[in-house]
Design an enzyme around this catalytic site. Structure first.
Site, short mmCIF file in Angstrom:
data_model
loop_
_atom_site.label_atom_id
_atom_site.label_comp_id
_atom_site.label_asym_id
_atom_site.label_seq_id
_atom_site.Cartn_x
_atom_site.Cartn_y
_atom_site.Cartn_z
N LEU A 53 -8.75 4.39 6.98
CA LEU A 53 -8.17 3.07 7.22
C LEU A 53 -6.68 3.06 6.93
O LEU A 53 -5.91 2.33 7.55
CB LEU A 53 -8.86 2.02 6.35
CG LEU A 53 -10.34 1.75 6.66
CD1 LEU A 53 -10.91 0.75 5.65
CD2 LEU A 53 -10.50 1.22 8.08
N GLY A 56 -1.63 4.99 1.04
CA GLY A 56 -0.42 4.54 0.36
C GLY A 56 -0.11 5.45 -0.80
O GLY A 56 -0.72 6.51 -0.96
N GLY A 57 0.85 5.02 -1.63
CA GLY A 57 1.28 5.86 -2.73
C GLY A 57 0.23 6.07 -3.80
O GLY A 57 0.35 6.97 -4.62
N PHE A 58 -0.81 5.23 -3.82
CA PHE A 58 -1.82 5.33 -4.87
C PHE A 58 -3.15 5.87 -4.37
O PHE A 58 -4.12 5.90 -5.11
CB PHE A 58 -2.03 3.96 -5.54
CG PHE A 58 -0.90 3.59 -6.45
CD1 PHE A 58 -0.92 3.97 -7.78
CD2 PHE A 58 0.18 2.89 -5.97
CE1 PHE A 58 0.14 3.64 -8.63
CE2 PHE A 58 1.23 2.56 -6.80
CZ PHE A 58 1.21 2.94 -8.13
N GLY A 59 -3.23 6.29 -3.11
CA GLY A 59 -4.48 6.87 -2.64
C GLY A 59 -4.74 6.59 -1.18
O GLY A 59 -3.96 5.93 -0.50
N SER A 60 -5.86 7.11 -0.69
CA SER A 60 -6.28 6.94 0.69
C SER A 60 -7.52 6.05 0.74
O SER A 60 -8.35 6.09 -0.16
CB SER A 60 -6.61 8.30 1.32
OG SER A 60 -5.49 9.18 1.22
N LYS A 76 -11.86 4.06 -1.72
CA LYS A 76 -10.49 4.47 -1.99
C LYS A 76 -10.49 5.70 -2.88
O LYS A 76 -11.12 5.71 -3.94
CB LYS A 76 -9.72 3.33 -2.67
CG LYS A 76 -8.24 3.62 -2.87
CD LYS A 76 -7.49 2.37 -3.31
CE LYS A 76 -5.99 2.64 -3.40
NZ LYS A 76 -5.23 1.41 -3.74
N GLU A 105 -14.96 -3.94 -1.64
CA GLU A 105 -15.35 -4.85 -0.57
C GLU A 105 -14.48 -4.59 0.65
O GLU A 105 -13.28 -4.34 0.55
CB GLU A 105 -15.15 -6.29 -1.06
CG GLU A 105 -15.46 -7.35 -0.03
CD GLU A 105 -15.14 -8.74 -0.55
OE1 GLU A 105 -15.46 -9.71 0.15
OE2 GLU A 105 -14.58 -8.85 -1.66
N ASP A 151 3.20 -6.86 -6.53
CA ASP A 151 3.46 -6.44 -5.15
C ASP A 151 2.93 -7.47 -4.16
O ASP A 151 2.21 -7.13 -3.21
CB ASP A 151 2.84 -5.07 -4.88
CG ASP A 151 3.46 -4.37 -3.66
OD1 ASP A 151 4.57 -4.77 -3.25
OD2 ASP A 151 2.83 -3.44 -3.12
#
Length: 281
Positions: A53, A56-60, A76, A105, A151
């Site tokens: 999907l 980002g900087g903190f994961g896929s 995630k 979710e 953010d």
């Protein structure tokens, strides 16, 4: 929640089999690890993995389906070294040697607020008021739980196209709320308050109000109030369309006050005249 560097922009070019490969790679390196074997088996028994999907900087994040009832979920994948504090997760998590898989979710028939606005050019004040009120309620709930999101932007707000309900997403930059000033910034630079740019510090609530002011401006004007990479001067005069009601213009100007002490509190935003007569979905 994580306290770390500013997240990178999403990259959709990575292979959609990344999550599968990550699990298999961990399995081959730790074949005798009983904990890993059980975690991997639990994941396969409960979920059918789908496509990527986003990242980002903190994961896929990957689409998946819960096999027990067919419910859509998102999984995630986050490196363990990016997670420093844990709160409650929505569904469950699976721990691997190097990563943590979080099952979240995944609402269907939704659109993030950025694309929702772009598809319409800008939102009417009535639609914007309903969505903005819901975002305020989400932020209020976070702060009441001692959480600072850090953010808030249209890309992190999801709109249910069928019901009009809005949800605040992505707490990767979140941290614990504190009374003292923050001297570390996590989030999107174009939503950072001027006191951070100029002085290198910010307080939680005024910084939140600043980002909410930008979001409201984007809703009713269709664009960010400040050009990309523009340095905001302290004598900056915000120009707003004449079609906006005086109450809407006043709320935007208050939220985007250059001095943090002049911005309203969350409670004052709720009580602002423009926020009255809300008809929620």
């Amino acid at each position: 929640m994580a306290e770390g560097p500013e997240p990178a922009s999403e990259d959709f070019s990575i292979c959609t089999d990344e999550l599968h490969e990550g699990i298999e790679s961990s399995s081959s390196k730790f074949a005798d690890d009983t904990k890993l074997g059980k975690a991997q088996q639990r994941l396969k028994e409960r979920y059918r993995l789908g496509s990527l999907l986003g990242r980002g900087g903190f994961g896929s994040v990957f689409a998946a389906t819960r096999l027990s009832d067919g419910a859509p979920v998102a999984i995630k994948r986050v490196p363990q070294n990016r997670v420093h504090h844990w709160g409650e997760l929505l569904l469950e998590w699976v721990e691997l040697p190097n990563d943590i898989l979080m099952v979240l979710e995944r609402p269907e028939h939704c659109q993030d607020l950025h694309h929702f606005i772009r598809a319409r050019g800008f939102l009417s004040e009535g639609v914007a008021r309903q969505l903005f009120h819901q975002v305020l309620e989400a932020v209020w709930h976070c702060t009441s739980c001692g959480v600072l999101h850090r953010d808030i932007k249209p890309e992190n707000i999801l709109v249910d196209l069928a019901t009009g309900q809005a949800k605040l997403l992505d707490f990767g930059c979140g941290t614990y709320l504190q009374e003292a000033a923050y001297t570390h910034f996590a989030g999107t630079p174009s939503y950072s308050p001027p006191e951070w740019t100029r002085f290198g510090w910010y307080y939680g609530e005024p910084a939140t109000i600043w980002s909410l002011g930008i979001v409201l401006h984007q809703m009713v004007c269709g664009e960010h109030p400040f050009r990309r990479d523009q340095n905001i001067s302290w004598d900056h005069q915000l120009s707003l369309p004449q079609r906006l009601s005086p109450e809407c213009q006043d709320l935007i100007r208050q939220c985007l006050s250059m001095l943090d002490v002049e911005r309203p509190s969350l409670e004052e935003v709720f009580c602002h005249p423009w926020m009255q007569d809300i008809h929620l979905p």
